[in-house]
Design a protein around this motif. Structure first.
Motif, PDB file in Angstrom:
ATOM      1  N   LEU A   1      16.850 -62.868  89.501  1.00  0.00           N
ATOM      2  CA  LEU A   1      18.157 -62.324  89.838  1.00  0.00           C
ATOM      3  C   LEU A   1      18.858 -63.216  90.862  1.00  0.00           C
ATOM      4  O   LEU A   1      18.227 -64.029  91.536  1.00  0.00           O
ATOM      5  N   GLN A   2      20.165 -63.030  90.978  1.00  0.00           N
ATOM      6  CA  GLN A   2      20.940 -63.820  91.942  1.00  0.00           C
ATOM      7  C   GLN A   2      20.435 -63.552  93.360  1.00  0.00           C
ATOM      8  O   GLN A   2      20.173 -62.399  93.714  1.00  0.00           O
TER       9      GLN A   2
ATOM     10  N   GLN B   1      25.251 -76.630  95.986  1.00  0.00           N
ATOM     11  CA  GLN B   1      24.003 -76.341  96.709  1.00  0.00           C
ATOM     12  C   GLN B   1      22.833 -77.112  96.083  1.00  0.00           C
ATOM     13  O   GLN B   1      22.044 -77.754  96.792  1.00  0.00           O
TER      14      GLN B   1
ATOM     15  N   ARG C   1      27.437 -68.478  89.559  1.00  0.00           N
ATOM     16  CA  ARG C   1      27.564 -68.307  91.015  1.00  0.00           C
ATOM     17  C   ARG C   1      28.345 -69.478  91.607  1.00  0.00           C
ATOM     18  O   ARG C   1      27.922 -70.632  91.499  1.00  0.00           O
TER      19      ARG C   1
ATOM     20  N   GLY D   1      10.964 -70.910 103.642  1.00  0.00           N
ATOM     21  CA  GLY D   1      12.023 -71.459 104.472  1.00  0.00           C
ATOM     22  C   GLY D   1      13.153 -71.990 103.618  1.00  0.00           C
ATOM     23  O   GLY D   1      13.077 -71.954 102.384  1.00  0.00           O
ATOM     24  N   GLU D   2      14.192 -72.494 104.276  1.00  0.00           N
ATOM     25  CA  GLU D   2      15.382 -72.899 103.522  1.00  0.00           C
ATOM     26  C   GLU D   2      15.431 -74.385 103.185  1.00  0.00           C
ATOM     27  O   GLU D   2      16.315 -74.820 102.474  1.00  0.00           O
TER      28      GLU D   2
ATOM     29  N   ASP E   1       8.797 -66.486 104.929  1.00  0.00           N
ATOM     30  CA  ASP E   1       8.955 -66.723 106.364  1.00  0.00           C
ATOM     31  C   ASP E   1       9.578 -65.497 107.026  1.00  0.00           C
ATOM     32  O   ASP E   1       9.613 -65.411 108.247  1.00  0.00           O
TER      33      ASP E   1
ATOM     34  N   THR F   1      17.159 -72.843  95.362  1.00  0.00           N
ATOM     35  CA  THR F   1      16.363 -73.420  96.446  1.00  0.00           C
ATOM     36  C   THR F   1      14.983 -73.820  95.918  1.00  0.00           C
ATOM     37  O   THR F   1      14.482 -74.917  96.204  1.00  0.00           O
TER      38      THR F   1
ATOM     39  N   THR G   1       9.521 -66.095  97.174  1.00  0.00           N
ATOM     40  CA  THR G   1      10.308 -66.804  98.181  1.00  0.00           C
ATOM     41  C   THR G   1      10.444 -65.967  99.450  1.00  0.00           C
ATOM     42  O   THR G   1      10.137 -64.772  99.450  1.00  0.00           O
ATOM     43  N   LYS G   2      10.917 -66.599 100.488  1.00  0.00           N
ATOM     44  CA  LYS G   2      11.278 -65.953 101.765  1.00  0.00           C
ATOM     45  C   LYS G   2      10.078 -65.305 102.453  1.00  0.00           C
ATOM     46  O   LYS G   2      10.210 -64.253 103.091  1.00  0.00           O
TER      47      LYS G   2
ATOM     48  N   LYS H   1      12.904 -77.375  95.807  1.00  0.00           N
ATOM     49  CA  LYS H   1      11.606 -77.417  96.495  1.00  0.00           C
ATOM     50  C   LYS H   1      10.508 -77.885  95.548  1.00  0.00           C
ATOM     51  O   LYS H   1       9.673 -78.716  95.909  1.00  0.00           O
TER      52      LYS H   1
ATOM     53  N   SER I   1      17.603 -64.501  94.566  1.00  0.00           N
ATOM     54  CA  SER I   1      16.138 -64.476  94.687  1.00  0.00           C
ATOM     55  C   SER I   1      15.608 -65.795  95.260  1.00  0.00           C
ATOM     56  O   SER I   1      14.511 -65.818  95.824  1.00  0.00           O
ATOM     57  N   GLY I   2      16.393 -66.853  95.093  1.00  0.00           N
ATOM     58  CA  GLY I   2      15.969 -68.154  95.639  1.00  0.00           C
ATOM     59  C   GLY I   2      15.672 -69.187  94.564  1.00  0.00           C
ATOM     60  O   GLY I   2      14.977 -70.175  94.822  1.00  0.00           O
ATOM     61  N   LYS I   3      16.240 -69.013  93.369  1.00  0.00           N
ATOM     62  CA  LYS I   3      15.968 -69.946  92.264  1.00  0.00           C
ATOM     63  C   LYS I   3      16.421 -71.366  92.550  1.00  0.00           C
ATOM     64  O   LYS I   3      15.667 -72.308  92.358  1.00  0.00           O
TER      65      LYS I   3
HETATM   66  P1  GDP Z   1      19.575 -68.057  93.676  1.00  0.00           P
HETATM   67  O1  GDP Z   1      20.841 -67.233  93.601  1.00  0.00           O
HETATM   68  O2  GDP Z   1      18.426 -67.349  93.019  1.00  0.00           O
HETATM   69  O3  GDP Z   1      19.736 -69.446  93.165  1.00  0.00           O
HETATM   70  O4  GDP Z   1      19.175 -68.111  95.225  1.00  0.00           O
HETATM   71  P2  GDP Z   1      19.341 -69.295  96.308  1.00  0.00           P
HETATM   72  O5  GDP Z   1      18.406 -70.397  96.044  1.00  0.00           O
HETATM   73  O6  GDP Z   1      20.786 -69.644  96.454  1.00  0.00           O
HETATM   74  O7  GDP Z   1      18.832 -68.527  97.613  1.00  0.00           O
HETATM   75  C1  GDP Z   1      19.544 -67.404  98.146  1.00  0.00           C
HETATM   76  C2  GDP Z   1      19.495 -67.495  99.669  1.00  0.00           C
HETATM   77  O8  GDP Z   1      18.149 -67.381 100.090  1.00  0.00           O
HETATM   78  C3  GDP Z   1      19.984 -68.826 100.212  1.00  0.00           C
HETATM   79  O9  GDP Z   1      20.690 -68.576 101.397  1.00  0.00           O
HETATM   80  C4  GDP Z   1      18.704 -69.608 100.500  1.00  0.00           C
HETATM   81  O10 GDP Z   1      18.866 -70.526 101.550  1.00  0.00           O
HETATM   82  C5  GDP Z   1      17.778 -68.487 100.896  1.00  0.00           C
HETATM   83  N1  GDP Z   1      16.363 -68.817 100.621  1.00  0.00           N
HETATM   84  C6  GDP Z   1      15.797 -69.219  99.457  1.00  0.00           C
HETATM   85  N2  GDP Z   1      14.463 -69.380  99.609  1.00  0.00           N
HETATM   86  C7  GDP Z   1      14.174 -69.078 100.899  1.00  0.00           C
HETATM   87  C8  GDP Z   1      12.963 -69.031 101.682  1.00  0.00           C
HETATM   88  O11 GDP Z   1      11.838 -69.296 101.223  1.00  0.00           O
HETATM   89  N3  GDP Z   1      13.102 -68.656 102.996  1.00  0.00           N
HETATM   90  C9  GDP Z   1      14.323 -68.331 103.530  1.00  0.00           C
HETATM   91  N4  GDP Z   1      14.351 -67.966 104.813  1.00  0.00           N
HETATM   92  N5  GDP Z   1      15.447 -68.353 102.840  1.00  0.00           N
HETATM   93  C10 GDP Z   1      15.386 -68.720 101.537  1.00  0.00           C
END
Ligand code: GDP
Length: 290
Positions: free
Chosen positions: A105-106, A143, A137, A270-271, A245, A112, A242-243, A116, A108-110
């Motif tokens: 889902l949006q 990004q 998005r 982390g980011e 931290d 990023t 993800t996340k 990584k 979730s950290g895909k």
């Molecule tokens: P997407 O919509 O699934 O592509 O998600 P994003 O990759 O844009 O991540 C959404 C937000 O979560 C962004 O602000 C990222 O910086 C943050 N984020 C992603 N992975 C991590 C993580 O492992 N730790 C932290 N603290 N933030 C993360």
């Protein structure tokens, strides 16, 4: 056996077994209760916790400790084995040419995670490329591009093209020199039909070797529906949490692992592009119990 961080109360309960040659039902109840408390606090699904509890109780009471093993060590090794079976082994990620599709889902950290993972593969001496197909998005393209530049890995995306399937196809052609293709996809806020239809089309266009579901560590039992839907539409081979931290311990993701009959591949903490590690059962167990 390595369990660095059992949590002080669980360690205390186990220590009450020290010096005993046999384990009583009350002793096991106490230990199982401690484990349940920690796992439920870490968002592990109740039914998974119950299954684990039953296995530990049955085994601890029925299995004879091998000669020379104290009751404490015997129970500890059962607890450890059952916890490993709960969290699973790491998803196999061979260091060879492959295409990996990321779903989720949006937020979730895909995106990023795609950068990584590309960084991780590049450190293993392979040449990765990230293909950004998220046309949904705003900001996803910039990004991804920026993070890939930081990771010093190849990147393909096209902000002027609004057809994700076309981007995916062109991306594979344009990055043909890469060993590893990581295809980032769009998410939505919820599991909408158009999201599923889109990812199915991308999946057939790129024919990935593995598809990974990206989940925020804070996901609770919502993991179940997501995992089921994505598994039915594209087949999920592994999970990325993800996340980690943050304060969440990621136990909810085990529901997704269970639902898709898969395993955990990577953890994000982390980011920045370096904040990624391969899943490893021992440290994850310590995190769940700690
Ligand atoms: P997407 O919509 O699934 O592509 O998600 P994003 O990759 O844009 O991540 C959404 C937000 O979560 C962004 O602000 C990222 O910086 C943050 N984020 C992603 N992975 C991590 C993580 O492992 N730790 C932290 N603290 N933030 C993360």
């Amino acid at each position: 056996m390595v369990l660095d961080n059992l949590g002080s109360s669980l360690r205390g309960s186990l220590d009450t077994l020290s010096g005993k040659s046999r384990v009583g039902e009350d002793d096991i109840e106490e230990i199982v209760k401690e484990i349940q408390r920690s796992l439920l606090q870490a968002d592990v699904d109740v039914s998974l916790v119950m299954e684990l509890s039953d296995s530990i109780k049955t085994r601890a009471l029925e299995e004879e400790p091998p000669g020379g093993t104290t009751a404490r060590d015997h129970v500890l090794s059962i607890v450890y084995e059952e916890l490993v079976s709960l969290v699973g082994e790491s998803t196999e990620i061979p260091l060879e040419n492959q295409t990996i599709l990321l779903a989720g889902l949006q937020g979730s950290g895909k995106t990023t995670t795609s950068a990584k993972m590309a960084w991780w593969f590049s450190k293993k001496g392979l040449r990765p490329a990230v293909i950004q197909t998220d046309t949904f998005r705003p900001g996803a393209y910039d990004q991804a591009k920026e993070m890939c530049a930081r990771a010093e890995v190849d990147f393909y995306g096209n902000p002027d093209n609004d057809d994700p399937v076309d981007i995916a196809r062109k991306g594979l052609e344009e990055t043909a020199d890469a060993d590893i293709h990581i295809v980032d996809t769009a998410g939505r806020h919820a599991l909408e039909d158009d999201l599923i239809a889109e990812i199915e089309e991308i999946e057939s266009a790129v024919d990935p070797d593995r598809s990974l579901l990206v989940l925020d560590a804070a996901i609770g039992q919502g993991a179940k529906d997501q995992a089921k839907q994505f598994d039915e539409s594209i087949g999920i081979n592994g999970v990325v949490i993800t996340k980690l931290d943050g304060t969440a311990k990621g136990g909810g993701a085990l529901t997704a692992v269970n639902e898709t009959d898969s395993s955990i591949a990577f953890l994000g903490s982390g980011e920045t592009v370096q904040d990624v590690e391969r899943f490893e059962p021992n440290s994850f167990i310590s995190r769940l119990l700690g």
